[in-house]
Design a protein around this motif. Structure first.
Motif, PDB file in Angstrom:
ATOM      1  N   TYR A  64       0.846  -1.189   0.000  1.00  0.00           N
ATOM      2  CA  TYR A  64       0.000   0.000   0.000  1.00  0.00           C
ATOM      3  C   TYR A  64       0.887   1.247   0.000  1.00  0.00           C
ATOM      4  O   TYR A  64       2.002   1.228   0.529  1.00  0.00           O
ATOM      5  N   PRO A  65       0.383   2.356  -0.565  1.00  0.00           N
ATOM      6  CA  PRO A  65       1.175   3.592  -0.599  1.00  0.00           C
ATOM      7  C   PRO A  65       1.161   4.306   0.752  1.00  0.00           C
ATOM      8  O   PRO A  65       0.271   4.088   1.586  1.00  0.00           O
ATOM      9  N   VAL A  66       2.156   5.170   0.942  1.00  0.00           N
ATOM     10  CA  VAL A  66       2.233   6.002   2.139  1.00  0.00           C
ATOM     11  C   VAL A  66       1.857   7.424   1.750  1.00  0.00           C
ATOM     12  O   VAL A  66       2.565   8.088   0.983  1.00  0.00           O
ATOM     13  N   LYS A  67       0.732   7.898   2.255  1.00  0.00           N
ATOM     14  CA  LYS A  67       0.283   9.246   1.938  1.00  0.00           C
ATOM     15  C   LYS A  67       1.129  10.274   2.687  1.00  0.00           C
ATOM     16  O   LYS A  67       1.565  10.046   3.825  1.00  0.00           O
ATOM     17  N   THR A  68       1.342  11.396   2.027  1.00  0.00           N
ATOM     18  CA  THR A  68       2.103  12.484   2.650  1.00  0.00           C
ATOM     19  C   THR A  68       1.423  12.928   3.944  1.00  0.00           C
ATOM     20  O   THR A  68       0.200  13.089   4.000  1.00  0.00           O
ATOM     21  N   GLY A  69       2.238  13.104   4.978  1.00  0.00           N
ATOM     22  CA  GLY A  69       1.712  13.487   6.285  1.00  0.00           C
ATOM     23  C   GLY A  69       1.505  12.311   7.220  1.00  0.00           C
ATOM     24  O   GLY A  69       1.187  12.504   8.396  1.00  0.00           O
ATOM     25  N   SER A  70       1.702  11.101   6.708  1.00  0.00           N
ATOM     26  CA  SER A  70       1.544   9.905   7.549  1.00  0.00           C
ATOM     27  C   SER A  70       2.777   9.696   8.430  1.00  0.00           C
ATOM     28  O   SER A  70       3.853  10.268   8.183  1.00  0.00           O
ATOM     29  N   ARG A  71       2.581   8.889   9.446  1.00  0.00           N
ATOM     30  CA  ARG A  71       3.710   8.454  10.266  1.00  0.00           C
ATOM     31  C   ARG A  71       3.824   6.936  10.138  1.00  0.00           C
ATOM     32  O   ARG A  71       2.815   6.218  10.157  1.00  0.00           O
ATOM     33  N   ILE A  72       5.046   6.450  10.030  1.00  0.00           N
ATOM     34  CA  ILE A  72       5.282   5.026   9.838  1.00  0.00           C
ATOM     35  C   ILE A  72       6.262   4.518  10.889  1.00  0.00           C
ATOM     36  O   ILE A  72       7.036   5.281  11.480  1.00  0.00           O
ATOM     37  N   ARG A  73       6.222   3.215  11.115  1.00  0.00           N
ATOM     38  CA  ARG A  73       7.206   2.575  11.983  1.00  0.00           C
ATOM     39  C   ARG A  73       7.436   1.156  11.493  1.00  0.00           C
ATOM     40  O   ARG A  73       6.644   0.603  10.715  1.00  0.00           O
ATOM     41  N   ALA A  74       8.520   0.546  11.960  1.00  0.00           N
ATOM     42  CA  ALA A  74       8.901  -0.788  11.496  1.00  0.00           C
ATOM     43  C   ALA A  74       8.918  -1.784  12.644  1.00  0.00           C
ATOM     44  O   ALA A  74       9.306  -1.466  13.773  1.00  0.00           O
ATOM     45  N   CYS A  75       8.485  -2.988  12.320  1.00  0.00           N
ATOM     46  CA  CYS A  75       8.563  -4.129  13.245  1.00  0.00           C
ATOM     47  C   CYS A  75       9.503  -5.156  12.638  1.00  0.00           C
ATOM     48  O   CYS A  75       9.372  -5.519  11.465  1.00  0.00           O
ATOM     49  N   THR A  76      10.460  -5.616  13.427  1.00  0.00           N
ATOM     50  CA  THR A  76      11.462  -6.561  12.940  1.00  0.00           C
ATOM     51  C   THR A  76      11.279  -7.918  13.598  1.00  0.00           C
ATOM     52  O   THR A  76      11.205  -8.016  14.826  1.00  0.00           O
ATOM     53  N   THR A  77      11.216  -8.968  12.771  1.00  0.00           N
ATOM     54  CA  THR A  77      11.106 -10.347  13.254  1.00  0.00           C
ATOM     55  C   THR A  77      12.309 -11.138  12.752  1.00  0.00           C
ATOM     56  O   THR A  77      12.614 -11.122  11.558  1.00  0.00           O
ATOM     57  N   LEU A  78      12.973 -11.824  13.659  1.00  0.00           N
ATOM     58  CA  LEU A  78      14.138 -12.625  13.284  1.00  0.00           C
ATOM     59  C   LEU A  78      13.681 -13.882  12.554  1.00  0.00           C
ATOM     60  O   LEU A  78      12.871 -14.646  13.057  1.00  0.00           O
ATOM     61  N   LYS A  79      14.241 -14.119  11.350  1.00  0.00           N
ATOM     62  CA  LYS A  79      13.844 -15.278  10.553  1.00  0.00           C
ATOM     63  C   LYS A  79      14.863 -16.405  10.599  1.00  0.00           C
ATOM     64  O   LYS A  79      14.508 -17.580  10.682  1.00  0.00           O
ATOM     65  N   SER A  80      16.153 -16.077  10.513  1.00  0.00           N
ATOM     66  CA  SER A  80      17.150 -17.148  10.487  1.00  0.00           C
ATOM     67  C   SER A  80      18.526 -16.629  10.864  1.00  0.00           C
ATOM     68  O   SER A  80      18.799 -15.421  10.787  1.00  0.00           O
ATOM     69  N   LEU A  81      19.374 -17.568  11.268  1.00  0.00           N
ATOM     70  CA  LEU A  81      20.771 -17.290  11.605  1.00  0.00           C
ATOM     71  C   LEU A  81      21.644 -18.357  10.963  1.00  0.00           C
ATOM     72  O   LEU A  81      21.305 -19.538  11.000  1.00  0.00           O
ATOM     73  N   VAL A  82      22.758 -17.939  10.388  1.00  0.00           N
ATOM     74  CA  VAL A  82      23.713 -18.894   9.828  1.00  0.00           C
ATOM     75  C   VAL A  82      25.109 -18.505  10.314  1.00  0.00           C
ATOM     76  O   VAL A  82      25.653 -17.476   9.902  1.00  0.00           O
ATOM     77  N   PRO A  83      25.711 -19.316  11.206  1.00  0.00           N
ATOM     78  CA  PRO A  83      27.040 -18.980  11.715  1.00  0.00           C
ATOM     79  C   PRO A  83      28.146 -19.454  10.775  1.00  0.00           C
ATOM     80  O   PRO A  83      27.972 -20.409  10.021  1.00  0.00           O
ATOM     81  N   SER A  84      29.256 -18.762  10.810  1.00  0.00           N
ATOM     82  CA  SER A  84      30.464 -19.199  10.106  1.00  0.00           C
ATOM     83  C   SER A  84      31.645 -18.964  11.030  1.00  0.00           C
ATOM     84  O   SER A  84      31.464 -18.687  12.217  1.00  0.00           O
ATOM     85  N   LYS A  85      32.858 -19.059  10.523  1.00  0.00           N
ATOM     86  CA  LYS A  85      34.033 -19.005  11.391  1.00  0.00           C
ATOM     87  C   LYS A  85      34.173 -17.678  12.125  1.00  0.00           C
ATOM     88  O   LYS A  85      34.515 -17.645  13.300  1.00  0.00           O
ATOM     89  N   ARG A  86      33.915 -16.568  11.421  1.00  0.00           N
ATOM     90  CA  ARG A  86      34.117 -15.257  12.033  1.00  0.00           C
ATOM     91  C   ARG A  86      32.865 -14.404  12.083  1.00  0.00           C
ATOM     92  O   ARG A  86      32.907 -13.270  12.547  1.00  0.00           O
ATOM     93  N   SER A  87      31.758 -14.924  11.580  1.00  0.00           N
ATOM     94  CA  SER A  87      30.570 -14.075  11.453  1.00  0.00           C
ATOM     95  C   SER A  87      29.287 -14.877  11.608  1.00  0.00           C
ATOM     96  O   SER A  87      29.302 -16.104  11.630  1.00  0.00           O
ATOM     97  N   VAL A  88      28.182 -14.144  11.692  1.00  0.00           N
ATOM     98  CA  VAL A  88      26.843 -14.735  11.706  1.00  0.00           C
ATOM     99  C   VAL A  88      25.986 -13.955  10.717  1.00  0.00           C
ATOM    100  O   VAL A  88      25.906 -12.723  10.800  1.00  0.00           O
ATOM    101  N   GLU A  89      25.363 -14.679   9.779  1.00  0.00           N
ATOM    102  CA  GLU A  89      24.440 -14.029   8.847  1.00  0.00           C
ATOM    103  C   GLU A  89      23.037 -14.062   9.433  1.00  0.00           C
ATOM    104  O   GLU A  89      22.558 -15.109   9.863  1.00  0.00           O
ATOM    105  N   ILE A  90      22.402 -12.900   9.448  1.00  0.00           N
ATOM    106  CA  ILE A  90      21.071 -12.758  10.024  1.00  0.00           C
ATOM    107  C   ILE A  90      20.089 -12.350   8.927  1.00  0.00           C
ATOM    108  O   ILE A  90      20.389 -11.478   8.118  1.00  0.00           O
ATOM    109  N   VAL A  91      18.922 -12.976   8.922  1.00  0.00           N
ATOM    110  CA  VAL A  91      17.833 -12.548   8.049  1.00  0.00           C
ATOM    111  C   VAL A  91      16.675 -12.093   8.930  1.00  0.00           C
ATOM    112  O   VAL A  91      16.150 -12.871   9.727  1.00  0.00           O
ATOM    113  N   ASN A  92      16.322 -10.825   8.794  1.00  0.00           N
ATOM    114  CA  ASN A  92      15.201 -10.244   9.526  1.00  0.00           C
ATOM    115  C   ASN A  92      14.074  -9.902   8.563  1.00  0.00           C
ATOM    116  O   ASN A  92      14.324  -9.342   7.485  1.00  0.00           O
ATOM    117  N   GLN A  93      12.852 -10.214   8.948  1.00  0.00           N
ATOM    118  CA  GLN A  93      11.713  -9.725   8.175  1.00  0.00           C
ATOM    119  C   GLN A  93      11.268  -8.399   8.782  1.00  0.00           C
ATOM    120  O   GLN A  93      10.990  -8.308   9.976  1.00  0.00           O
TER     121      GLN A  93
END
Length: 226
Positions: A174-203
């Motif tokens: 849906y479009p965002v009309k001018t003058g609106s206020r928006i916010r974001a909600c983040t949900t963790l979907k997955s984690l993939v570890p490696s030797k020096r890092s962790v890849e994260i996917v957030n929705q």
């Protein structure tokens, strides 16, 4: 103790109880038959291939994913956050989308389409009754909306560096009309570890104040280095 070991422990305990009854010397035919049936069934069950593999279903997924990973910071972070998968991990503050912000985005990107930048024409001709924000403007605000660029309050304080690897399945329902206020909600979907890092996917789902409509949905892929 894993599941297979637990089953074998119960089997040993049951055999001990059967032996204590000295069923071989009993005159009760039915009791001897019961003893044979239990013993035979236990042997068949424990020799079945599914029993030898059942622990795979109960084995900690984190232990499997962490095979070969020796960095203690990676291990600690992965085990802590793995328990949060499919959970909401962040809910942002409301951010205003006014005409000034839309105009500045249009100037930077060169997208000066009238539905974004001409309020008078938009009121007269647009089905939305006024100007709307660029979809890519909303997308570009995700770092601010998710508070991932706040140096005073980093979402992953134990990581020495966070790299934006991209976005998957981006949609603007849906479009965002001018003058609106928006916010974001983040949900963790997955984690993939490696030797020096962790890849994260957030929705990330962006919503408009006063409405149940979601105006942007995207899977954000981050790599955290430790």
């Amino acid at each position: 103790m894993d599941v297979l070991e637990y089953i074998r422990e119960k089997e040993r305990s049951l055999r001990t109880r059967i032996n204590n009854f000295d069923l071989k010397n009993t005159s009760d035919t039915h009791l001897r038959q019961l003893s044979y049936f239990i013993s035979h069934s236990l042997n068949n069950t424990l020799n079945n291939s599914w029993v030898s593999k059942i622990h795979l279903f109960f084995d900690s997924s984190s232990d499997r994913e962490l095979q070969g990973v020796k960095n203690p910071k990676v291990i600690a972070f992965y085990r802590e956050w793995q328990a949060r998968i499919d959970q909401e991990v962040f809910l942002g503050d409301w951010v205003a989308i006014d005409q000034s912000r839309i105009d500045r985005f249009a100037e930077v990107t060169g997208d000066r389409q009238w539905i974004h930048t001409d309020p008078e024409r938009a009121r007269a001709e647009s089905p939305f009754g006024g100007t709307i924000a660029h979809g890519f403007l909303i997308l570009s605000l995700l770092p601010e909306l998710t508070d991932t660029v706040n140096p005073k309050k980093p979402p992953y304080p134990k990581a020495r560096m966070v790299v934006n690897c991209g976005l998957d399945q981006v949609r603007f329902p849906y479009p965002v009309k001018t003058g609106s206020r928006i916010r974001a909600c983040t949900t963790l979907k997955s984690l993939v570890p490696s030797k020096r890092s962790v890849e994260i996917v957030n929705q990330i789902q962006v919503e408009v104040e006063g409405s149940n409509r979601v105006v942007c949905v995207a899977d954000s892929v981050l790599k955290l280095y430790f």
